[in-house]
Design an enzyme around this catalytic site. Sequence first.
Site, mmCIF file in Angstrom:
data_model
loop_
_atom_site.group_PDB
_atom_site.id
_atom_site.type_symbol
_atom_site.label_atom_id
_atom_site.label_comp_id
_atom_site.label_asym_id
_atom_site.label_seq_id
_atom_site.Cartn_x
_atom_site.Cartn_y
_atom_site.Cartn_z
ATOM 1 N N ARG A 92 49.773 157.560 33.362
ATOM 2 C CA ARG A 92 48.980 156.966 34.070
ATOM 3 C C ARG A 92 49.700 155.842 34.315
ATOM 4 O O ARG A 92 50.114 156.011 36.213
ATOM 5 C CB ARG A 92 47.234 157.017 34.175
ATOM 6 C CG ARG A 92 46.497 157.965 33.507
ATOM 7 C CD ARG A 92 47.337 159.215 35.011
ATOM 8 N NE ARG A 92 47.579 160.682 34.063
ATOM 9 C CZ ARG A 92 47.300 161.439 33.598
ATOM 10 N NH1 ARG A 92 49.109 160.902 33.380
ATOM 11 N NH2 ARG A 92 47.557 162.467 33.310
ATOM 12 N N GLU A 95 53.082 156.631 36.025
ATOM 13 C CA GLU A 95 52.595 157.721 37.033
ATOM 14 C C GLU A 95 52.139 156.482 38.440
ATOM 15 O O GLU A 95 52.893 157.084 39.332
ATOM 16 C CB GLU A 95 51.337 159.029 37.166
ATOM 17 C CG GLU A 95 51.056 159.655 38.071
ATOM 18 C CD GLU A 95 49.714 160.698 37.631
ATOM 19 O OE1 GLU A 95 50.007 161.817 37.462
ATOM 20 O OE2 GLU A 95 48.638 159.975 36.753
ATOM 21 N N SER A 118 56.128 137.575 38.909
ATOM 22 C CA SER A 118 56.499 137.717 37.405
ATOM 23 C C SER A 118 55.770 137.920 36.796
ATOM 24 O O SER A 118 54.413 138.240 37.063
ATOM 25 C CB SER A 118 56.837 135.736 37.472
ATOM 26 O OG SER A 118 56.698 135.767 36.193
#
Length: 151
Positions: A92, A95, A118
């Site tokens: 996920r 995704e 960063s």
Amino acid sequence: DPKLSSVQTRMFQAKAQRKLSFEQIGEQLGCNEVYAASIFYGQAKPTEEEIKRLCEILNIPTGHLVEEMGEHFYPSRGGLMPMPPTDPTLYRFIEMIQVFGYPLKAIIHEKFGDGIMSAIDFKANVDKIEDPKGDRVKITLDGKFLPYKKW
């Protein structure tokens, strides 16, 4: 799951036996729960004091952690999971970047200019937001902005 060393496995076992959360361990170490968890996975370099304190918290002989995560240890960050990850939770995250990566990148550039966030000067928090329609996961990623340099 990533391949863990015997000391890391022992750390997780001790955590489970003592019914400790990463939040509780982080509080006792004086750090964030995400940072505490990253020590368990070998993704952060604990200080000598953190090693001593962690051994007290988990009741593990200090020598075992020093041997594996002591002064000579430098994490090989990343590389713990196959790409793409097969674990649904980890997938996920990929995704989310596939769907919202370019929009987030564009907004970072609008607000800060040409640069990146960063992952070294970085903090992360995970919060549980109770909701009658189903609890929500709130993840906050907080990284220093690093502008690209011209030369």
